[in-house]
Write an enzyme that holds these catalytic residues in place. Sequence first.
Site, PDB file in Angstrom:
ATOM      1  N   ARG A 214       0.819  -1.220   0.000  1.00  0.00           N
ATOM      2  CA  ARG A 214       0.000   0.000   0.000  1.00  0.00           C
ATOM      3  C   ARG A 214       0.854   1.272   0.000  1.00  0.00           C
ATOM      4  NH1 ARG A 214      -2.302  -3.700  -1.245  1.00  0.00           N
ATOM      5  NH2 ARG A 214      -4.124  -4.694  -0.315  1.00  0.00           N
TER       6      ARG A 214
ATOM      7  N   SER B  28     -10.291   0.478   4.167  1.00  0.00           N
ATOM      8  CA  SER B  28      -9.571  -0.108   5.304  1.00  0.00           C
ATOM      9  C   SER B  28      -8.842   0.986   6.079  1.00  0.00           C
ATOM     10  CB  SER B  28      -8.563  -1.141   4.823  1.00  0.00           C
ATOM     11  OG  SER B  28      -9.212  -2.223   4.193  1.00  0.00           O
TER      12      SER B  28
ATOM     13  N   GLU C 149      -3.732   2.714   7.451  1.00  0.00           N
ATOM     14  CA  GLU C 149      -3.602   2.645   6.010  1.00  0.00           C
ATOM     15  C   GLU C 149      -4.243   3.871   5.381  1.00  0.00           C
ATOM     16  OE1 GLU C 149      -5.558  -0.122   2.550  1.00  0.00           O
ATOM     17  OE2 GLU C 149      -4.422  -1.145   4.096  1.00  0.00           O
TER      18      GLU C 149
END
Length: 302
Positions: free
Chosen positions: A174, A225, A295
């Site tokens: 990510r 998320s 995140e």
Amino acid sequence: MNELISTLNDLNVGKVKGNEPLANHTTIKIGGPADCLIEPSSLENLQKTMEIIRTKNIKWRAIGRGSNLLVSDKGIEGIVIKLGAGLANLEVNGTEVTVDGGYSLVALATSISKKGLSGLEFASGIPGSVGGAVYMNAGAHGSDISKILTKALILFEDGNLEWLSNEEMGFSYRTSVLQKQRPGIVVRAVFQLSEGDGETIREQMKKNKNYRKETQPWDSPCAGSIFRNPLPNYAGQLIEEAGLKGYSIGGAKISDMHGNFIVNDGGATAEDVLALIQYVKDTIFESKQIRMETEVEIIGRK
């Protein structure tokens, strides 16, 4: 700022709005105003905008469709550049796909599936733009952008347009080089896909989309998320084991469907979400001695 907005309007760079609430531009429907929000009508006009940013030394930030973002209640200082319809071209040449940063990732996955091209099935339920997906190496279902990207065209603050290879993008979980080391805007991406059976591809995409609908609260305002998975553990599982599903602070609530999603349950502020994030971090560390990292990208005035 009024003078700047007037200059941008005179240059006809695209849609220009002053004091624009970013709650209107994020999937969690939270965020104070941007001093100035610009949606450039073309790459050339994006370059003009960046030239003004550079010469006037103005703070800036690029966004796509506003997923994976939590914007401060106090908003964002300077210029927010939103990539939209002005940078949303798509070209397919055999198994090579060239697409602009403002193109919807879901729309791209759907369009490509109809051409019998495989490699983007994982993206069928990710509600962001191509630029944002490349920027954060978006992924799901065991795959991510780094698996298919050949190169990306980046506009840097100094006005230079530069193609970065997959290796130069510095992808990891990510993350890409654009987040810290070399801030820039993804204006175009080239993906290398493979030929496949259209029906099989669409069936896999349908399964992925249904899985998201069944397990994640995509019918409620959320940012995606919230925490990175502290592998080999999974953030959602840790939060659920701690009994935190449904826990709320103000208008922010941990989803009843999935522990790693915080939803705007009505009138939530960024401060509510930040307080809930901290509560989760403290709870998991006390019970498991695991440090949770976000995140979702948290941006804006402190």
